[in-house]
Design a protein around this motif. Structure first.
Motif, PDB file in Angstrom:
ATOM      1  N   VAL A 281      44.028  23.079  45.382  1.00 55.86           N
ATOM      2  CA  VAL A 281      44.539  24.226  44.625  1.00 55.86           C
ATOM      3  C   VAL A 281      44.886  25.382  45.567  1.00 55.86           C
ATOM      4  O   VAL A 281      45.961  25.979  45.484  1.00 55.86           O
ATOM      5  N   LEU A 282      43.966  25.673  46.500  1.00 49.91           N
ATOM      6  CA  LEU A 282      44.205  26.805  47.402  1.00 49.91           C
ATOM      7  C   LEU A 282      45.430  26.570  48.282  1.00 49.91           C
ATOM      8  O   LEU A 282      46.213  27.481  48.532  1.00 49.91           O
ATOM      9  N   TRP A 283      45.613  25.318  48.721  1.00 46.01           N
ATOM     10  CA  TRP A 283      46.790  25.029  49.548  1.00 46.01           C
ATOM     11  C   TRP A 283      48.077  25.105  48.728  1.00 46.01           C
ATOM     12  O   TRP A 283      49.121  25.508  49.242  1.00 46.01           O
ATOM     13  N   VAL A 284      48.004  24.716  47.455  1.00 47.51           N
ATOM     14  CA  VAL A 284      49.188  24.856  46.598  1.00 47.51           C
ATOM     15  C   VAL A 284      49.538  26.343  46.447  1.00 47.51           C
ATOM     16  O   VAL A 284      50.695  26.740  46.563  1.00 47.51           O
ATOM     17  N   PHE A 285      48.493  27.170  46.239  1.00 45.60           N
ATOM     18  CA  PHE A 285      48.722  28.618  46.174  1.00 45.60           C
ATOM     19  C   PHE A 285      49.405  29.095  47.447  1.00 45.60           C
ATOM     20  O   PHE A 285      50.330  29.886  47.434  1.00 45.60           O
ATOM     21  N   TRP A 286      48.893  28.616  48.549  1.00 43.63           N
ATOM     22  CA  TRP A 286      49.399  29.043  49.848  1.00 43.63           C
ATOM     23  C   TRP A 286      50.857  28.635  50.012  1.00 43.63           C
ATOM     24  O   TRP A 286      51.694  29.412  50.435  1.00 43.63           O
ATOM     25  N   MET A 287      51.130  27.401  49.629  1.00 41.40           N
ATOM     26  CA  MET A 287      52.468  26.850  49.826  1.00 41.40           C
ATOM     27  C   MET A 287      53.506  27.580  48.988  1.00 41.40           C
ATOM     28  O   MET A 287      54.579  27.915  49.452  1.00 41.40           O
ATOM     29  N   PHE A 288      53.160  27.830  47.721  1.00 42.14           N
ATOM     30  CA  PHE A 288      54.131  28.470  46.838  1.00 42.14           C
ATOM     31  C   PHE A 288      53.965  29.986  46.813  1.00 42.14           C
ATOM     32  O   PHE A 288      54.522  30.653  45.961  1.00 42.14           O
ATOM     33  N   ARG A 289      53.213  30.536  47.730  1.00 39.06           N
ATOM     34  CA  ARG A 289      52.984  31.976  47.825  1.00 39.06           C
ATOM     35  C   ARG A 289      52.559  32.557  46.475  1.00 39.06           C
ATOM     36  O   ARG A 289      53.082  33.585  46.037  1.00 39.06           O
ATOM     37  N   VAL A 290      51.670  31.859  45.796  1.00 41.11           N
ATOM     38  CA  VAL A 290      51.153  32.372  44.524  1.00 41.11           C
ATOM     39  C   VAL A 290      50.277  33.586  44.822  1.00 41.11           C
ATOM     40  O   VAL A 290      49.348  33.503  45.613  1.00 41.11           O
ATOM     41  N   LEU A 292      47.456  35.951  44.407  1.00 38.26           N
ATOM     42  CA  LEU A 292      46.145  35.834  43.774  1.00 38.26           C
ATOM     43  C   LEU A 292      45.717  37.183  43.213  1.00 38.26           C
ATOM     44  O   LEU A 292      45.622  38.169  43.939  1.00 38.26           O
ATOM     45  N   THR A 293      45.503  37.237  41.901  1.00 36.92           N
ATOM     46  CA  THR A 293      45.046  38.474  41.277  1.00 36.92           C
ATOM     47  C   THR A 293      43.644  38.262  40.732  1.00 36.92           C
ATOM     48  O   THR A 293      43.135  37.137  40.746  1.00 36.92           O
ATOM     49  N   LEU A 294      43.059  39.333  40.234  1.00 35.27           N
ATOM     50  CA  LEU A 294      41.710  39.246  39.685  1.00 35.27           C
ATOM     51  C   LEU A 294      41.631  38.247  38.524  1.00 35.27           C
ATOM     52  O   LEU A 294      40.802  37.344  38.537  1.00 35.27           O
ATOM     53  N   PRO A 295      42.511  38.361  37.518  1.00 36.65           N
ATOM     54  CA  PRO A 295      42.478  37.348  36.457  1.00 36.65           C
ATOM     55  C   PRO A 295      42.790  35.964  37.016  1.00 36.65           C
ATOM     56  O   PRO A 295      42.284  34.960  36.515  1.00 36.65           O
ATOM     57  N   GLY A 296      43.597  35.916  38.067  1.00 37.70           N
ATOM     58  CA  GLY A 296      43.914  34.640  38.698  1.00 37.70           C
ATOM     59  C   GLY A 296      42.665  33.970  39.246  1.00 37.70           C
ATOM     60  O   GLY A 296      42.448  32.776  39.052  1.00 37.70           O
ATOM     61  N   ILE A 297      41.828  34.752  39.923  1.00 36.63           N
ATOM     62  CA  ILE A 297      40.587  34.198  40.470  1.00 36.63           C
ATOM     63  C   ILE A 297      39.678  33.745  39.329  1.00 36.63           C
ATOM     64  O   ILE A 297      39.071  32.666  39.379  1.00 36.63           O
ATOM     65  N   ALA A 298      39.614  34.574  38.270  1.00 33.89           N
ATOM     66  CA  ALA A 298      38.803  34.190  37.110  1.00 33.89           C
ATOM     67  C   ALA A 298      39.303  32.853  36.562  1.00 33.89           C
ATOM     68  O   ALA A 298      38.516  31.970  36.217  1.00 33.89           O
ATOM     69  N   GLY A 299      40.618  32.708  36.498  1.00 38.64           N
ATOM     70  CA  GLY A 299      41.204  31.453  36.032  1.00 38.64           C
ATOM     71  C   GLY A 299      40.837  30.292  36.929  1.00 38.64           C
ATOM     72  O   GLY A 299      40.550  29.191  36.464  1.00 38.64           O
ATOM     73  N   PHE A 300      40.814  30.542  38.224  1.00 37.96           N
ATOM     74  CA  PHE A 300      40.477  29.500  39.185  1.00 37.96           C
ATOM     75  C   PHE A 300      39.022  29.049  39.017  1.00 37.96           C
ATOM     76  O   PHE A 300      38.731  27.851  38.972  1.00 37.96           O
ATOM     77  N   ILE A 301      38.133  30.033  38.901  1.00 41.98           N
ATOM     78  CA  ILE A 301      36.712  29.698  38.720  1.00 41.98           C
ATOM     79  C   ILE A 301      36.524  28.892  37.427  1.00 41.98           C
ATOM     80  O   ILE A 301      35.823  27.887  37.390  1.00 41.98           O
ATOM     81  N   PHE A 368      47.439  34.421  35.918  1.00 39.07           N
ATOM     82  CA  PHE A 368      46.331  33.653  35.384  1.00 39.07           C
ATOM     83  C   PHE A 368      46.806  32.299  34.866  1.00 39.07           C
ATOM     84  O   PHE A 368      46.208  31.259  35.156  1.00 39.07           O
ATOM     85  N   ALA A 369      47.913  32.314  34.114  1.00 40.13           N
ATOM     86  CA  ALA A 369      48.448  31.070  33.553  1.00 40.13           C
ATOM     87  C   ALA A 369      48.824  30.094  34.663  1.00 40.13           C
ATOM     88  O   ALA A 369      48.597  28.889  34.561  1.00 40.13           O
ATOM     89  N   LEU A 370      49.362  30.647  35.723  1.00 38.54           N
ATOM     90  CA  LEU A 370      49.779  29.807  36.841  1.00 38.54           C
ATOM     91  C   LEU A 370      48.578  29.125  37.486  1.00 38.54           C
ATOM     92  O   LEU A 370      48.585  27.912  37.724  1.00 38.54           O
ATOM     93  N   THR A 371      47.499  29.895  37.737  1.00 40.95           N
ATOM     94  CA  THR A 371      46.326  29.287  38.358  1.00 40.95           C
ATOM     95  C   THR A 371      45.730  28.223  37.436  1.00 40.95           C
ATOM     96  O   THR A 371      45.314  27.166  37.896  1.00 40.95           O
ATOM     97  N   LEU A 372      45.748  28.520  36.139  1.00 37.65           N
ATOM     98  CA  LEU A 372      45.198  27.560  35.183  1.00 37.65           C
ATOM     99  C   LEU A 372      46.016  26.266  35.202  1.00 37.65           C
ATOM    100  O   LEU A 372      45.477  25.168  35.265  1.00 37.65           O
ATOM    101  N   GLY A 373      47.344  26.419  35.163  1.00 39.46           N
ATOM    102  CA  GLY A 373      48.226  25.253  35.157  1.00 39.46           C
ATOM    103  C   GLY A 373      48.094  24.429  36.422  1.00 39.46           C
ATOM    104  O   GLY A 373      47.937  23.199  36.364  1.00 39.46           O
ATOM    105  N   VAL A 374      48.124  25.105  37.570  1.00 37.75           N
ATOM    106  CA  VAL A 374      47.962  24.404  38.846  1.00 37.75           C
ATOM    107  C   VAL A 374      46.624  23.686  38.853  1.00 37.75           C
ATOM    108  O   VAL A 374      46.517  22.535  39.289  1.00 37.75           O
ATOM    109  N   GLY A 375      45.593  24.362  38.326  1.00 41.55           N
ATOM    110  CA  GLY A 375      44.253  23.785  38.279  1.00 41.55           C
ATOM    111  C   GLY A 375      44.213  22.480  37.491  1.00 41.55           C
ATOM    112  O   GLY A 375      43.622  21.499  37.923  1.00 41.55           O
TER     113      GLY A 375
END
Lengths: 412, 314
Positions: A281-290, A292-301, A368-375
C-alpha cells in the motif's frame, strides 16, 4: 519433511525483512517520499470562488485559466515552494495548497487581493484598467532620497490613456485602486507620455514590492472570494503526524497479538502478510504520489483491520474443511478457493462505497476514499499471492503437521 | 466430498459452546434494534444534528496562548471587532477554540491582532484556522446524499446479481439500520459532526454490507445443499453460526484499529473514529442478528400462500 519448503520459507522471511529495511528511507524521505498533506506538515488550503461580475456575464473557462495564471504568479512571488493550484471549471473555483508558508495570514492577504486594479482620476472616474499595465517593479529611488519606488510600464494603449490622465490632472492626486480599496494615490508631478511611470515615496522595499506584486499581477478577469480555508500551523501538523503514526503502531501491534493468540501458526502467516500488505500500500501511495492526509492515515489504519479479514475467512474455512475430514493440505486448497468467492463478493461491495466516496467527495474525503480503495485491492492481491504461497509452503513441509497448530481440535 | 461430510446443523451447534437459536429469537433482536433507533430518530426530528462549520459555514480558530486567558477577555475582544460566537477554553485555559461566522481575510487578521493586543500572545506555529463558506456546506450534504443513494443502488444491483433480490433488500435494511444507529446516537448526544462524519457513514455503508455478505455467502452455499423438508430457518441459523467466529474476530480486529485511532489519533480524527466505532459495532450486530433474520422473515412470508407456512417444517 521437505527441506526445500523450509528453505523457501526462510528465504521469503529474509526477503520481506530486507524489503522493509530498504523501504523505510525512500518512503519517508521528505522530498521524494510519500507526499504529506497540509494537515500533516502545516500550510494553507484555500478554495477561491469566482464571482460573476455585476453585469452578470457568465464566467468562461478562459477567465478561469487567466485567473489561475495570475494567482500562480502571485504565489510564486510569495516564494512558496511546490504550490499546488487546481482549477475546478464546473464550480468556477481555484483550489490552492500552499505548504510551509511561514506567515499564512500575509500570504492569503496578498492572494486574496484578487480585486481588479483600476486607475481613477481625482473625480473618481475609472480611466485605466489593470490589463493595460504591463509591468510593475519595485526598486530604489534613483533620485537619491533613499526611498523606494514602484516602476510602472504601460501598454501602448495604456500609455496613451496615462498620458492624457497625467497631462490633465497635473499637480493633483490620481488613485490606484484594487476593487474599491485605495492602494496608493500618488501626486502627478509631470505629464508622463512614454508609458514609463514611477511611484515614489515608499519607505521600505517590502512595501514597494507588495504593491508591485499586486499591480503587476494585474486585475483578475473575475473577482474571487474565499469559500474555504484550512490553515494549519507547522508544528501542529507534525504533532498530528506523530499522533497518527503512534495510533497506527499501537493498532498494528494489538492486531498482531490478537491474531497470534487466536490462530497460532496461521496467525504468524497473517501478521507476516500484513507487513507485506502495508508495504504494498505504501509503495502504491509513493508511486502514484497519493498525498497522505490525516483522514487518509485513519483510512489506512482501518484498512489494516479489514485486511486481516481475508486471513480470518480463509483460516475459519480451512478449519471447517479439516474438521469435515480433509487433510490440512487439501483443506488449505479448498479453503482458499471457497473463501475467495466469499471475499470477492464482500470486497466488491466495500469497493463500491469507496468509489462513490471518491467520485463525490472533495478534498480530504477523496484522500480517505483513495486509501480505502487502494487498501481493499492490495489486501486481495496480498492474500491471493503471498498468503497463499506461504500457507502452501507450510502445509507442504510435512503431511503429519499437527492440525492443532492451525487451531483445529480434532476431537469435535 | 472424498472423505467426511460438510458439518451438519447438530455439529455446528456442538462446536459453539455458547450456541443458542439466533434466528428463532429474531423478534427480540429487532426489538433491541428499535430500542436504539427509535429514540435516535425522534431526536433527529426534534434536535437534528449538531452541524459543524463544514456544513453550516463559519470560521473555527484554534489558538494556543502563551498564558492562561479568560472566556470574557476573548468574547469582549471579539465584540470589539464586531464579532460574536462560541468560545471554548482547554489545556489550563491556554488553548482557545473560537467558532464564529465565515470571515474574510481582513476580518480574521483584525481579530487576531486584537486578540494579540488585548488578550495575550499566541503561538503562530500551532494556530489552526478552518473556514468554510455557507454554500460549501450545502454542497457537502448534497454530495453525501447522492453518494449514499448511488452506492446503495449499486450495492442492490450487485447483490441481486450475485445472490437474489431479497438478499439485497435484507442487506440494505441492515445497512440503513447501522446508519440510523450512528446518526441517531450523534443526534441524541449532540456530538458535533464535520465532513469526516460523511466519510465515516459511507465507510460504514461499505463495511457493514461486507460483513453481511459473508454470512449471505454461507446461506447461499447451504441453500443449494438443502434437502426437501429442511427448514429454511434452521439452515440460516446454521449459516450464521458457521460464520460466527469470523464475524466476531473480524470485528475485533477492526475495532482494535479504530480504538487506537480514537484514543491516540488526536482531535481531528475523533469524530470520524467515534462514528466508525459505533457503526462497525452496529454493523457486526446487524449482520449477525438482523440481516439474515430479515431474510428469513421475507422468505417465510413469500412462501406462505403456496406451502402453508409452518406445515412444511416437520
Amino acid at each position: 519433511m521437505k527441506r526445500g519448503n523450509i528453505i523457501k520459507l526462510v528465504t521469503l522471511v529474509l526477503i520481506v525483512a530486507a524489503a522493509v529495511a530498504l523501504s523505510i528511507k525512500p518512503l519517508v524521505d521528505p522530498s521524494k517520499g510519500i507526499p504529506l498533506g497540509l494537515d500533516l506538515r502545516g500550510g494553507v488550503h484555500l478554495v477561491l470562488q469566482a464571482e460573476p461580475n455585476k453585469s452578470g456575464a457568465p464566467i468562461t473557462n478562459d477567465d478561469m485559466d487567466k485567473a489561475k495564471a495570475i494567482i500562480s504568479k502571485r504565489v510564486n512571488d510569495l516564494g512558496v515552494s511546490e504550490p499546488v493550484i487546481q482549477t475546478d471549471y464546473n464550480n468556477k473555483r481555484l483550489v490552492l495548497d500552499l505548504a510551509g508558508v511561514s506567515d499564512p495570514d500575509q500570504a492569503v492577504n496578498v492572494l486574496k487581493t484578487t480585486a481588479q486594479l483600476t486607475f481613477k482620476d481625482p473625480k473618481g472616474n475609472i480611466v485605466l484598467q489593470g490589463a493595460e499595465l504591463t509591468d510593475a517593479k519595485a526598486g530604489q529611488d534613483q533620485s537619491g532620497t533613499g526611498g523606494y519606488v514602484v516602476n510602472l510600464t504601460f501598454s501602448s494603449d495604456g500609455a496613451k490613456k496615462f498620458a492624457d490622465l497625467t497631462t490633465k490632472y497635473i499637480g493633483q492626486r490620481i488613485g490606484i485602486y484594487l476593487d474599491d480599496k485605495l492602494l496608493t494615490d500618488p501626486t502627478v508631478n509631470v505629464p508622463i507620455t512614454n508609458g514609463q511611470a514611477e511611484i515614489t515615496g515608499y519607505s521600505t522595499l517590502q512595501a514597494a514590492a507588495n504593491d508591485a506584486v499586486l499591480m503587476r499581477s494585474g486585475s483578475l478577469p473575475v473577482s474571487m472570494t474565499i469559500t474555504e480555508k484550512h490553515q494549519v500551523g507547522a508544528s501542529l501538523g507534525i504533532d498530528s503526524l506523530h499522533k497518527s503514526i503512534q495510533a497506527g503502531i499501537y493498532g498494528l501491534v494489538f492486531i498482531f497479538l490478537f491474531m497470534l493468540a487466536f490462530y497460532r501458526l496461521p496467525g504468524v502467516v497473517a501478521d507476516f502478510s500484513l507487513v507485506v500488505y502495508g508495504l504494498i500500500v505504501l509503495w502504491v501511495f509513493w508511486m502514484f504520489r497519493v498525498v497522505l492526509t490525516l483522514p487518509g492515515i485513519a483510512g489506512f489504519i482501518l484498512s489494516i483491520g479489514m485486511a486481516v479479514d481475508f486471513n480470518i475467512i480463509i483460516y475459519e474455512r480451512v478449519k471447517e474443511e479439516v474438521r469435515a475430514g480433509k487433510s490440512l493440505r487439501a483443506g488449505v486448497e479448498s479453503g482458499f478457493s471457497r473463501a475467495f468467492i466469499t471475499v470477492i463478493d464482500a470486497h466488491v461491495t466495500t469497493l463500491i462505497a469507496a468509489l462513490t466516496l471518491y467520485y463525490f467527495g472533495t478534498g480530504t474525503i477523496k484522500g480517505f476514499a483513495l486509501t480505502l480503495g487502494v487498501g481493499i485491492v492490495a489486501s486481495l492481491f496480498t492474500a491471493l499471492t503471498f498468503t497463499r504461497l506461504v500457507l502452501r509452503l507450510i502445509v507442504g513441509i510435512s503431511a503429519k503437521l499437527n492440525p492443532a497448530w492451525f487451531g483445529v481440535r480434532r476431537d469435535v | 466430498m472424498e472423505k467426511g461430510h460438510p458439518a451438519t446443523y447438530e455439529e455446528v451447534q456442538k462446536i459453539h459452546p455458547l450456541y443458542f437459536n439466533i434466528v428463532k429469537k429474531r423478534y427480540w433482536w429487532f426489538a433491541l434494534s428499535l430500542l436504539v433507533i427509535v429514540p435516535g430518530i425522534i431526536s433527529l426530528f426534534i434536535h437534528g444534528l449538531n452541524l459543524g462549520i463544514d456544513f453550516k459555514g463559519g470560521t473555527m480558530i484554534e489558538a494556543n496562548f502563551t498564558k492562561a486567558v479568560t472566556q470574557s477577555a476573548i468574547t469582549d475582544t471579539m465584540k470589539s471587532v464586531g464579532l460574536s460566537g462560541e468560545v471554548q477554553l482547554s489545556n489550563g485555559n491556554k488553548s482557545v477554540l473560537i467558532r464564529t461566522e465565515a470571515l474574510q481575510q481582513e476580518k480574521q487578521t483584525q481579530l487576531m491582532t486584537a486578540l494579540q493586543k488585548k488578550v495575550a500572545d499566541y503561538d503562530k506555529k500551532t494556530l489552526q484556522v478552518d473556514e468554510v463558506g455557507p454554500s460549501m456546506g450545502q454542497e457537502l450534504t448534497r454530495n453525501a446524499f447522492w453518494s449514499l443513494l448511488i452506492a446503495m443502488g449499486l450495492m442492490i444491483a450487485y447483490i441481486s446479481f450475485r445472490f437474489q433480490f431479497v438478499f439485497a433488500i435484507s442487506g440494505i435494511i441492515a445497512l440503513l439500520h447501522d446508519v440510523l444507529v450512528v446518526v441517531g446516537l450523534f443526534s441524541l448526544f449532540q456530538w458535533q459532526i464535520d465532513s469526516t462524519f460523511v466519510a465515516a457513514i459511507l465507510t460504514i455503508f461499505g463495511y457493514s454490507i461486507n460483513d453481511t455478505v459473508v454470512i449471505f455467502d454461507r446461506i447461499r452455499e447451504n441453500e443449494t445443499r438443502m434437502r426437501r423438508g429442511d427448514s429454511y430457518e434452521d439452515m440460516v441459523d446454521k449459516s450464521v453460526w458457521q460464520t460466527m467466529r469470523r464475524s466476531v474476530n473480524t470485528v475485533v480486529t477492526v475495532l482494535i484499529a479504530l480504538f487506537s485511532v480514537f484514543i491516540l489519533g488526536g482531535e481531528s480524527t475523533k469524530v470520524f473514529s467515534l462514528a466508525m466505532l459505533i457503526g462497525v459495532f452496529s454493523g457486526a450486530y446487524s449482520s449477525i442478528f438482523n440481516a439474515s433474520q430479515i431474510l428469513v422473515e421475507i422468505k417465510t412470508h413469500m412462501k406462505k400462500p403456496t406451502k402453508g407456512g409452518k406445515a412444511v417444517r416437520a
